[in-house]
Design an enzyme around this catalytic site. Structure first.
Site, PDB file in Angstrom:
ATOM      1  N   THR A 125      -5.178  -7.859  -3.041  1.00 23.33           N
ATOM      2  CA  THR A 125      -4.836  -6.618  -2.337  1.00 23.33           C
ATOM      3  C   THR A 125      -4.995  -5.433  -3.279  1.00 23.33           C
ATOM      4  OG1 THR A 125      -3.009  -5.273  -1.445  1.00 23.33           O
ATOM      5  CG2 THR A 125      -2.364  -7.190  -2.731  1.00 23.33           C
ATOM      6  N   ASP A 127      -3.361  -2.813  -3.142  1.00 18.98           N
ATOM      7  CA  ASP A 127      -2.090  -2.081  -3.265  1.00 18.98           C
ATOM      8  C   ASP A 127      -1.297  -2.439  -4.524  1.00 18.98           C
ATOM      9  OD1 ASP A 127      -2.706  -1.003  -0.794  1.00 18.98           O
ATOM     10  OD2 ASP A 127      -1.543  -2.492   0.312  1.00 18.98           O
ATOM     11  N   MET A 169      -4.449   5.263  -1.170  1.00 19.93           N
ATOM     12  CA  MET A 169      -3.810   4.167  -0.434  1.00 19.93           C
ATOM     13  C   MET A 169      -2.710   3.519  -1.281  1.00 19.93           C
ATOM     14  SD  MET A 169      -6.779   2.173   1.645  1.00 19.93           S
ATOM     15  CE  MET A 169      -7.332   2.761   3.244  1.00 19.93           C
ATOM     16  N   GLU A 222      -0.221   7.387   0.327  1.00 24.03           N
ATOM     17  CA  GLU A 222      -0.281   7.527   1.785  1.00 24.03           C
ATOM     18  C   GLU A 222       1.097   7.315   2.432  1.00 24.03           C
ATOM     19  OE1 GLU A 222      -2.604   4.335   3.503  1.00 24.03           O
ATOM     20  OE2 GLU A 222      -1.708   2.873   2.175  1.00 24.03           O
TER      21      GLU A 222
HETATM   22  O1  F6P Z   1      -3.198  -3.225   2.246  1.00 30.47           O
HETATM   23  C1  F6P Z   1      -4.402  -2.574   1.991  1.00 30.47           C
HETATM   24  C2  F6P Z   1      -4.476  -1.293   2.758  1.00 30.47           C
HETATM   25  O2  F6P Z   1      -5.716  -0.667   2.490  1.00 30.47           O
HETATM   26  C3  F6P Z   1      -3.330  -0.316   2.503  1.00 30.47           C
HETATM   27  O3  F6P Z   1      -3.498   0.400   1.320  1.00 30.47           O
HETATM   28  C4  F6P Z   1      -3.389   0.522   3.746  1.00 30.47           C
HETATM   29  O4  F6P Z   1      -2.126   1.077   4.034  1.00 30.47           O
HETATM   30  C5  F6P Z   1      -3.773  -0.482   4.804  1.00 30.47           C
HETATM   31  O5  F6P Z   1      -4.413  -1.547   4.136  1.00 30.47           O
HETATM   32  C6  F6P Z   1      -4.700   0.031   5.862  1.00 30.47           C
HETATM   33  O6  F6P Z   1      -4.772  -0.970   6.808  1.00 30.47           O
HETATM   34  P1  F6P Z   1      -5.878  -1.074   7.948  1.00 30.47           P
HETATM   35  O7  F6P Z   1      -7.110  -1.611   7.302  1.00 30.47           O
HETATM   36  O8  F6P Z   1      -5.303  -2.054   8.902  1.00 30.47           O
HETATM   37  O9  F6P Z   1      -6.051   0.303   8.493  1.00 30.47           O
END
Ligand code: F6P
Length: 318
Positions: A125, A127, A169, A222
């Site tokens: 991930t 994050d 993000m 975010e």
């Molecule tokens: O978990 C990875 C991530 O890119 C986060 O940083 C972000 O909040 C989320 O996924 C966005 O999710 P999606 O791809 O479902 O819009």
């Protein structure tokens, strides 16, 4: 154990393909068959499996995204969906599953383990929000992408003496913004772990301006603010030209960094080793530069200690 499955789940992260490659290599080394599950837990429920051979994956380590595709499966959150997934695994005589993903994917992995399917989970991930491991696969690549974008934004900010808000993000984790500042990009930072009010931001901005810096970059994670409101507040209160850039999905793409590829290789090989040794229900991580693992059941209780970062920021942004 002779038949293993691997799936990628949640948001894609650069380096997921490098994990797949390493797992296939390690499995073949131990004479195991590996099956790729398409679309994360959705594919588990639908029995969407195909055999992976090393010849087909040997060149994928440098590719972003995931060749297995990924999803956030609502069906797997139901008992019925999970029972169906276990049924499919039994039908295919698969003895163990490797899950590559983030927090939500790990919860799914724990459920599978509770239903009697041996599981090893690998953190994939951008994050970096899994507290038990210092790094998750994808974080380093994304951090480099953020730094690259920020440097470009700064060229314009500097030329126009303007303030720029940049949103990165991270979901509820500030590591991407935090590490960008530690790496030298950004004058002001607000992250979920240390959230600044609009007034705090203006106060810090004022000090920078007084010190003679007129092209300040404010990095925020975010989901924290209405960015239009923040921009308007700064412009009205400080009388300085301000712009906002949301980096968005550019952060999830691209060729994985060497760090992520190496981490992926180490974790992939370790996942196979643990499963062969009947150690399952585990999450693999890295701490003090060593690959380690913890029980999936313990994960819920752990939160990351970020106190050391607070004093670092105090020095670096003063
Ligand atoms: O978990 C990875 C991530 O890119 C986060 O940083 C972000 O909040 C989320 O996924 C966005 O999710 P999606 O791809 O479902 O819009």
């Amino acid at each position: 154990m002779n038949r293993l499955a691997i799936l990628t789940s949640g948001g894609d992260a650069p380096g997921m393909n490098a994990v797949i490659r390493a797992v296939v290599k390690a499995a073949e080394h131990h004479q195991l068959s590996v099956f790729g599950v398409q679309n994360g837990y959705e594919g588990l429920i639908n029995g969407d499996f195909y055999e992976l051979i090393y010849e087909k994956v040997e060149n994928i380590a440098s590719k972003g995204g995931t060749i297995l595709k990924t999803s956030r499966s609502a069906a797997f959150m139901t008992e019925e969906g999970r029972q169906q997934a276990v049924h499919q695994l039994r039908e295919q005589k698969i003895n163990a599953v490797i899950v590559v993903g983030g927090e939500g994917s790990f919860k799914g992995a724990q459920k599978l383990q509770q239903l009697g399917v041996p599981v090893a989970a690998i953190p994939g991930t951008i994050d970096n929000d899994l507290a038990y491991t210092e790094y998750s696969i994808g974080f380093d690549t994304t951090l480099n992408t953020v730094l690259d974008c920020v440097r470009k934004i700064k060229d314009s900010g500097c030329s126009h003496n303007k303030t720029t808000i940049v949103e990165v993000m991270g979901r509820y984790c500030g590591d991407l913004a935090l590490h960008s500042v530690l790496a030298g990009e950004g004058e002001i930072i607000s992250i979920p772990e240390y959230k600044l009010s609009f007034d705090d931001i203006c106060r810090q901005l004022k000090k920078k301006v007084q010190d003679g810096k007129s092209d300040n970059l404010i990095l925020v994670t975010e989901r924290m603010y209405d960015l239009q409101e923040l921009q308007r507040y700064i412009e009205e209160n400080m009388q300085i030209s301000t712009r906002t850039t949301v980096l968005g999905f550019v952060q999830r793409g691209g060729e994985p960094s060497a760090f992520d590829r190496v981490l992926a290789a180490k974790m992939g090989v370790e996942a196979v080793r643990l499963l062969i040794n009947h150690q399952s229900g585990v999450a693999i991580g890295i701490q003090n530069n060593r690959i380690m693992h913890v029980s999936l059941a313990e994960l819920d209780e752990k939160t990351a200690d970020k106190s050391a970062n607070e004093s670092l920021l105090h020095v670096l942004l003063s």
